[in-house]
Write a protein that holds these residues in place. Structure first.
Motif, mmCIF file in Angstrom:
data_model
loop_
_atom_site.group_PDB
_atom_site.id
_atom_site.type_symbol
_atom_site.label_atom_id
_atom_site.label_comp_id
_atom_site.label_asym_id
_atom_site.label_seq_id
_atom_site.Cartn_x
_atom_site.Cartn_y
_atom_site.Cartn_z
ATOM 1 N N SER A 69 0.820 -1.202 0.000
ATOM 2 C CA SER A 69 0.000 0.000 0.000
ATOM 3 C C SER A 69 0.859 1.259 0.000
ATOM 4 N N PRO A 106 -3.086 2.055 -2.125
ATOM 5 C CA PRO A 106 -4.047 1.100 -1.574
ATOM 6 C C PRO A 106 -4.672 0.177 -2.627
ATOM 7 N N LEU A 146 -7.461 -4.983 5.536
ATOM 8 C CA LEU A 146 -7.282 -3.593 5.967
ATOM 9 C C LEU A 146 -7.720 -3.405 7.417
ATOM 10 N N ALA A 190 -5.030 4.531 3.860
ATOM 11 C CA ALA A 190 -6.221 3.674 3.880
ATOM 12 C C ALA A 190 -7.418 4.419 4.465
#
Length: 186
Positions: A26, A31, A61, A116
């Motif tokens: 990421s 992401p 996540l 995120a």
């Protein structure tokens, strides 16, 4: 028999490895690069092994979020425990962990979490709940406008650092830190 049948299982180590690989992907590629296939390949874990720990991308996540907020909880708690002054204690702990680079354990993973949070509404809700919990627990000591201003300033600096905005020299950063700590006591 294959080696797989004789290999010792270390599920928590595999889980942690998957989280680290997801975070690294990421951070390096964004992401969108965190796919189950990409994570399993980069970690050297079968897709079935990954699915055992994380049945989908959102759960991966979420795992990263939980892992990092548990570390954050410990860091905040340690800083608060060591601060004898109740007024603004949570705010100073927040400053200590987020403002000072040496206060941030796993700084690169925090960047991943921030990215995120921006891209995943579910994680934004979880982050808001995390902050609200601390604010509710510390309403009597950390609800002044100055304490709020300090936390928002620290959030802004963290985002500026993440985005690579022009940085302050160490003297300016130290002066800002002192000013924020002073405000946390008002």
């Amino acid at each position: 028999m294959s080696k797989a049948h004789h290999r010792k299982k270390h599920p928590e180590a595999v889980r942690q490895q998957l989280l680290e690989v997801a975070g690294k992907l990421s951070l390096e590629k964004g992401p969108a690069s965190v796919t189950l296939d990409a994570v399993s390949q980069a970690a050297g874990v079968s897709k079935g092994g990954l699915l055992h720990h994380f049945p989908n991308k959102l759960s991966l996540l979420d795992g990263l979020f939980v892992n990092l907020t548990e570390k954050l909880d410990r860091a905040i708690s340690d800083k608060m425990r060591d601060d004898p002054e109740p007024k603004g204690r949570f705010t100073r702990a927040y400053v200590s962990v987020f403002f000072q680079p040496e206060g941030m354990e796993d700084g690169e993973q925090w960047k991943v979490l921030t990215i995120a949070l921006i891209s995943e509404p579910h994680l934004r809700d979880r982050w808001r709940q995390w902050v609200e919990r601390y604010l509710a627990e510390n309403v009597g000591t950390d609800s002044s406008p100055d304490a709020m201003l300090v936390r928002y300033a620290v959030d802004g600096l963290w985002l500026a650092d993440l985005l690579g905005s022009p940085t302050m020299d160490s003297a300016a950063r130290a002066a800002m830190l002192e000013r924020l700590l002073t405000l946390s006591r008002s």
